[in-house]
Structures are given as structure tokens and as C-alpha cells.
Design a protein around this motif. Sequence first.
Motif, PDB file in Angstrom:
ATOM      1  N   PHE A   7      -2.378 -11.653  -1.873  1.00  0.00           N
ATOM      2  CA  PHE A   7      -2.487 -13.039  -1.431  1.00  0.00           C
ATOM      3  C   PHE A   7      -3.036 -13.089  -0.005  1.00  0.00           C
ATOM      4  O   PHE A   7      -2.863 -12.146   0.772  1.00  0.00           O
ATOM      5  N   GLY A   8      -3.646 -14.204   0.346  1.00  0.00           N
ATOM      6  CA  GLY A   8      -4.117 -14.430   1.709  1.00  0.00           C
ATOM      7  C   GLY A   8      -5.122 -13.387   2.171  1.00  0.00           C
ATOM      8  O   GLY A   8      -6.043 -13.007   1.442  1.00  0.00           O
ATOM      9  N   ALA A   9      -4.934 -12.921   3.412  1.00  0.00           N
ATOM     10  CA  ALA A   9      -5.858 -11.959   4.019  1.00  0.00           C
ATOM     11  C   ALA A   9      -5.914 -10.644   3.246  1.00  0.00           C
ATOM     12  O   ALA A   9      -6.946  -9.971   3.226  1.00  0.00           O
ATOM     13  N   VAL A  10      -4.812 -10.284   2.596  1.00  0.00           N
ATOM     14  CA  VAL A  10      -4.803  -9.040   1.808  1.00  0.00           C
ATOM     15  C   VAL A  10      -5.757  -9.185   0.626  1.00  0.00           C
ATOM     16  O   VAL A  10      -6.538  -8.276   0.325  1.00  0.00           O
ATOM     17  N   ALA A  11      -5.752 -10.324  -0.044  1.00  0.00           N
ATOM     18  CA  ALA A  11      -6.667 -10.570  -1.163  1.00  0.00           C
ATOM     19  C   ALA A  11      -8.114 -10.555  -0.682  1.00  0.00           C
ATOM     20  O   ALA A  11      -8.998 -10.041  -1.367  1.00  0.00           O
ATOM     21  N   PHE A  46       1.666  -8.120   6.479  1.00  0.00           N
ATOM     22  CA  PHE A  46       2.032  -8.720   5.197  1.00  0.00           C
ATOM     23  C   PHE A  46       3.459  -8.332   4.834  1.00  0.00           C
ATOM     24  O   PHE A  46       4.005  -7.351   5.328  1.00  0.00           O
ATOM     25  N   SER A  47       4.041  -9.146   3.965  1.00  0.00           N
ATOM     26  CA  SER A  47       5.366  -8.866   3.408  1.00  0.00           C
ATOM     27  C   SER A  47       5.183  -8.372   1.983  1.00  0.00           C
ATOM     28  O   SER A  47       4.138  -8.577   1.369  1.00  0.00           O
ATOM     29  N   ILE A  48       6.245  -7.759   1.457  1.00  0.00           N
ATOM     30  CA  ILE A  48       6.189  -7.219   0.103  1.00  0.00           C
ATOM     31  C   ILE A  48       7.312  -7.814  -0.727  1.00  0.00           C
ATOM     32  O   ILE A  48       8.449  -7.914  -0.267  1.00  0.00           O
ATOM     33  N   ILE A  54      11.777 -10.347  -1.865  1.00  0.00           N
ATOM     34  CA  ILE A  54      11.215  -9.737  -0.660  1.00  0.00           C
ATOM     35  C   ILE A  54      11.999  -8.474  -0.315  1.00  0.00           C
ATOM     36  O   ILE A  54      13.230  -8.481  -0.326  1.00  0.00           O
ATOM     37  N   VAL A  55      11.264  -7.404  -0.016  1.00  0.00           N
ATOM     38  CA  VAL A  55      11.879  -6.127   0.357  1.00  0.00           C
ATOM     39  C   VAL A  55      11.171  -5.578   1.594  1.00  0.00           C
ATOM     40  O   VAL A  55      10.007  -5.880   1.830  1.00  0.00           O
ATOM     41  N   PRO A  56      11.865  -4.756   2.394  1.00  0.00           N
ATOM     42  CA  PRO A  56      11.204  -4.120   3.541  1.00  0.00           C
ATOM     43  C   PRO A  56      10.178  -3.095   3.062  1.00  0.00           C
ATOM     44  O   PRO A  56      10.352  -2.471   2.008  1.00  0.00           O
ATOM     45  N   LYS A  57       9.127  -2.907   3.859  1.00  0.00           N
ATOM     46  CA  LYS A  57       8.095  -1.923   3.521  1.00  0.00           C
ATOM     47  C   LYS A  57       8.665  -0.515   3.447  1.00  0.00           C
ATOM     48  O   LYS A  57       8.116   0.342   2.769  1.00  0.00           O
ATOM     49  N   THR A  58       9.753  -0.273   4.128  1.00  0.00           N
ATOM     50  CA  THR A  58      10.340   1.065   4.188  1.00  0.00           C
ATOM     51  C   THR A  58      11.341   1.324   3.058  1.00  0.00           C
ATOM     52  O   THR A  58      11.934   2.393   2.998  1.00  0.00           O
ATOM     53  N   THR A  59      11.519   0.354   2.173  1.00  0.00           N
ATOM     54  CA  THR A  59      12.463   0.520   1.069  1.00  0.00           C
ATOM     55  C   THR A  59      12.092   1.728   0.223  1.00  0.00           C
ATOM     56  O   THR A  59      10.931   1.909  -0.137  1.00  0.00           O
ATOM     57  N   ASP A  60      13.070   2.554  -0.084  1.00  0.00           N
ATOM     58  CA  ASP A  60      12.854   3.726  -0.922  1.00  0.00           C
ATOM     59  C   ASP A  60      13.096   3.321  -2.371  1.00  0.00           C
ATOM     60  O   ASP A  60      14.136   3.607  -2.951  1.00  0.00           O
ATOM     61  N   TYR A  61      12.121   2.626  -2.950  1.00  0.00           N
ATOM     62  CA  TYR A  61      12.256   2.063  -4.292  1.00  0.00           C
ATOM     63  C   TYR A  61      11.339   2.810  -5.247  1.00  0.00           C
ATOM     64  O   TYR A  61      10.140   2.943  -4.993  1.00  0.00           O
ATOM     65  N   GLU A  62      11.895   3.317  -6.331  1.00  0.00           N
ATOM     66  CA  GLU A  62      11.091   3.959  -7.373  1.00  0.00           C
ATOM     67  C   GLU A  62      10.577   2.867  -8.313  1.00  0.00           C
ATOM     68  O   GLU A  62      11.365   2.155  -8.929  1.00  0.00           O
ATOM     69  N   PRO A  73       1.019 -12.900   2.638  1.00  0.00           N
ATOM     70  CA  PRO A  73       0.696 -13.140   4.047  1.00  0.00           C
ATOM     71  C   PRO A  73       1.949 -13.535   4.812  1.00  0.00           C
ATOM     72  O   PRO A  73       2.966 -13.903   4.213  1.00  0.00           O
ATOM     73  N   PRO A  74       1.878 -13.462   6.145  1.00  0.00           N
ATOM     74  CA  PRO A  74       3.038 -13.895   6.939  1.00  0.00           C
ATOM     75  C   PRO A  74       3.370 -15.350   6.651  1.00  0.00           C
ATOM     76  O   PRO A  74       2.473 -16.164   6.411  1.00  0.00           O
TER      77      PRO A  74
END
Length: 78
Positions: A7-11, A46-48, A54-62, A73-74
Motif C-alpha cells: 500500500f502507499g509508497a511501498v506499492a 511502513f508498518s506490517i 499489526i505486528v512489529p517488524k522484529t516479530t519472530d513469526y513463522e 504506509p505510516p
Amino acid sequence: MIEVKYFGAVAEKTNCPTEKVPLGDLSLKQLLNDLDKKYQLNTLSFSIAINQKIVPKTTDYELKSNDIIALLPPFAGG
């Protein structure tokens, strides 16, 4: 297979709104690293969200089959 939505700038940077990614043994951190190599996303803020949470970018998620990952986007107040 997982789906990644942009979404947004990422897209704008990826030049596509969505893409399918083969799963294998893939964590969120590995996915973000792969996407950064492919699209140079480290310059963007960007957020994820995983499955609309919503989760932190550092989340250790499989990642699991049929997960939907959104790069958002923000958020602005208003």
C-alpha cells in the motif's frame, strides 16, 4: 503460498499492489529481508500486518500457508 499486499509508497516502489510468495520455511524476518533485496524497501517507512493484525517488524513469526502480509504506509491522525 502466502500473499503480500503493498500500500502507499511501498506499492509505488514495488510497482505492484500484491504478489504471491512460495512459503517453504519462511519467517517474517526472512520475508522482509528478501523483499528488501528485491525492492530496496529499507528507505521507506511502513508498518506490517499479518492477517489484519499489526505486528512489529522484529516479530519472530513463522509464516503459514494462506497468511496475508500487508505492508502499510505510516498512519496519520485526523
